[in-house]
Design an enzyme around this catalytic site. Structure first.
Site, mmCIF file in Angstrom:
data_model
loop_
_atom_site.group_PDB
_atom_site.id
_atom_site.type_symbol
_atom_site.label_atom_id
_atom_site.label_comp_id
_atom_site.label_asym_id
_atom_site.label_seq_id
_atom_site.Cartn_x
_atom_site.Cartn_y
_atom_site.Cartn_z
ATOM 1 N N ARG A 102 0.836 -1.176 0.108
ATOM 2 C CA ARG A 102 0.020 0.052 0.017
ATOM 3 C C ARG A 102 0.935 1.221 -0.024
ATOM 4 O O ARG A 102 1.729 1.194 0.678
ATOM 5 C CB ARG A 102 -0.923 0.077 1.447
ATOM 6 C CG ARG A 102 -2.161 -0.828 1.223
ATOM 7 C CD ARG A 102 -2.992 -0.425 2.096
ATOM 8 N NE ARG A 102 -2.851 -0.112 3.571
ATOM 9 C CZ ARG A 102 -3.708 0.622 4.402
ATOM 10 N NH1 ARG A 102 -4.875 0.744 4.076
ATOM 11 N NH2 ARG A 102 -3.137 1.031 5.575
ATOM 12 N N THR A 106 -1.522 7.314 0.093
ATOM 13 C CA THR A 106 -2.991 7.339 -0.676
ATOM 14 C C THR A 106 -3.864 5.753 -0.327
ATOM 15 O O THR A 106 -4.776 6.015 -0.573
ATOM 16 C CB THR A 106 -2.799 7.150 -1.950
ATOM 17 O OG1 THR A 106 -1.970 6.178 -2.457
ATOM 18 C CG2 THR A 106 -1.970 8.684 -2.452
ATOM 19 N N ASP A 198 -0.392 -2.774 12.486
ATOM 20 C CA ASP A 198 0.052 -3.375 11.021
ATOM 21 C C ASP A 198 0.513 -4.692 11.369
ATOM 22 O O ASP A 198 1.215 -5.245 11.862
ATOM 23 C CB ASP A 198 1.296 -2.422 10.824
ATOM 24 C CG ASP A 198 1.984 -2.903 9.246
ATOM 25 O OD1 ASP A 198 2.029 -4.108 9.134
ATOM 26 O OD2 ASP A 198 1.995 -1.819 8.685
ATOM 27 N N ASP A 201 3.948 -6.086 10.146
ATOM 28 C CA ASP A 201 4.936 -5.838 11.069
ATOM 29 C C ASP A 201 4.799 -6.611 12.505
ATOM 30 O O ASP A 201 5.950 -7.255 12.965
ATOM 31 C CB ASP A 201 5.025 -4.403 11.749
ATOM 32 C CG ASP A 201 5.558 -3.432 10.623
ATOM 33 O OD1 ASP A 201 6.093 -3.879 9.763
ATOM 34 O OD2 ASP A 201 5.313 -2.192 10.548
HETATM 35 C C1 PRP Z 1 -1.578 -4.500 4.438
HETATM 36 C C2 PRP Z 1 -2.413 -5.469 4.474
HETATM 37 C C3 PRP Z 1 -3.308 -5.793 3.356
HETATM 38 C C4 PRP Z 1 -3.464 -4.313 2.848
HETATM 39 C C5 PRP Z 1 -4.878 -3.914 3.485
HETATM 40 O O1 PRP Z 1 -0.457 -4.565 3.659
HETATM 41 O O2 PRP Z 1 -1.613 -6.751 4.726
HETATM 42 O O3 PRP Z 1 -2.506 -6.396 2.203
HETATM 43 O O4 PRP Z 1 -2.461 -3.744 3.776
HETATM 44 O O5 PRP Z 1 -5.264 -2.498 3.050
HETATM 45 P P1 PRP Z 1 -6.161 -2.220 2.010
HETATM 46 O O6 PRP Z 1 -7.568 -3.093 2.211
HETATM 47 O O7 PRP Z 1 -6.514 -0.683 1.957
HETATM 48 O O8 PRP Z 1 -5.435 -2.451 0.658
HETATM 49 P P2 PRP Z 1 0.913 -3.562 3.494
HETATM 50 O O9 PRP Z 1 0.692 -2.941 2.052
HETATM 51 O O10 PRP Z 1 0.633 -2.864 4.711
HETATM 52 O O11 PRP Z 1 2.006 -4.528 3.346
HETATM 53 P P3 PRP Z 1 2.441 -5.562 3.987
HETATM 54 O O12 PRP Z 1 1.617 -6.911 4.136
HETATM 55 O O13 PRP Z 1 3.844 -6.051 3.317
HETATM 56 O O14 PRP Z 1 2.901 -5.084 5.536
HETATM 57 N N1 URA Z 2 -3.063 -2.931 6.996
HETATM 58 C C1 URA Z 2 -2.701 -3.343 8.252
HETATM 59 O O1 URA Z 2 -1.767 -4.103 8.544
HETATM 60 N N2 URA Z 2 -3.429 -2.738 9.106
HETATM 61 C C2 URA Z 2 -4.420 -2.011 9.076
HETATM 62 O O2 URA Z 2 -5.057 -1.442 10.069
HETATM 63 C C3 URA Z 2 -4.557 -1.509 7.651
HETATM 64 C C4 URA Z 2 -4.075 -2.111 6.773
#
Ligand code: PRP
Ligand code: URA
Length: 207
Positions: A102, A106, A198, A201
């Site tokens: 993400r 945005t 997160d 994380d």
């Molecule tokens: C997080 C999560 C989803 C996404 C959800 O991933 O694991 O993939 O955000 O958000 P959305 O519904 O608004 O798209 P992130 O992009 O933070 O990456 P990560 O899994 O590598 O931490």
């Molecule tokens: N991704 C996450 O890991 N947590 C949130 O709350 C939203 C997106």
């Protein structure tokens, strides 16, 4: 098309999962256990079976074996946290992965990797990602799966936001969603509230 798991064993685990003091080891275990509950519920009516005969020590009887080919598709990175739980009950499934990051401002998903074989029949694709916030990542992932020819898709997640559900249902009304908890809202940074922070994380200990 949204099923929220209502079960004391799910609610109990959600308390520990949300707790900011929960360390990665326990966090990962909880994600795996919740994934098993999700897939158990989701596949009750989606999985196709075929009748087989079986010889018990006493007689011959008829049973049902899973007939579907299954592909599990985690969205990197956090979706990997659900993979062990999935494979514990679907050990013969294939695994394809979709990388998505993400944009922090945005919340737009930026696809950065895809390794999913094209569909060759009526296989069932199970998309997994613990967090379903704006829905952008899941929407893009399902679009990619459809382009690859998948027609039977289900999306499993652990925490969902009403905004994500609404966006997703507009774009992919044919794809059922199973979630362990439907939360209140998104905050100004597009994080789920109350949520759990997160997920990536917390799974990978990179806080
Ligand atoms: C997080 C999560 C989803 C996404 C959800 O991933 O694991 O993939 O955000 O958000 P959305 O519904 O608004 O798209 P992130 O992009 O933070 O990456 P990560 O899994 O590598 O931490
Ligand atoms: N991704 C996450 O890991 N947590 C949130 O709350 C939203 C997106």
């Amino acid at each position: 098309m949204v099923t929220v798991l209502h079960h004391p064993l799910v609610d109990h685990r959600m308390v520990y999962l949300r707790d900011a003091n929960t360390k990665p080891k326990l966090f990962r275990e909880l994600v795996s256990e919740l994934t098993v509950f999700l897939v158990y519920e989701a596949l009750r009516d989606l999985l196709r079976t075929k009748e087989v005969t079986v010889e018990t020590p006493l007689t011959t009887t008829v049973g049902k074996k899973v007939a579907d080919e299954i592909i599990i598709v985690p969205i990197l990175r956090a979706g990997m946290g659900m993979l062990d739980g999935m494979l514990s009950v679907l050990p013969y499934a294939k695994v394809g992965v979709l990388g998505m990051q993400r944009n922090e401002e945005t919340a737009e998903p930026i696809p950065y990797y895809a390794k999913v074989p094209p569909a060759h029949g009526e296989e069932l694709a199970i998309l997994i990602d613990p967090m379903f916030a704006t829905g952008g990542s899941a929407i893009d992932a399902v679009s990619q799966l459809k382009k690859l020819g998948y027609r039977r898709i289900v999306f499993l997640n652990i925490v969902s936001a009403p905004e994500g559900i609404a966006n997703f249902e507009q774009r992919h009304p044919d794809v059922p969603i199973y979630t362990a908890a439907k939360d209140e809202k998104l905050n100004s940074r597009h994080y789920i509230v109350p949520g759990l922070g997160d997920a990536g994380d917390r799974i990978f200990g990179t806080i």
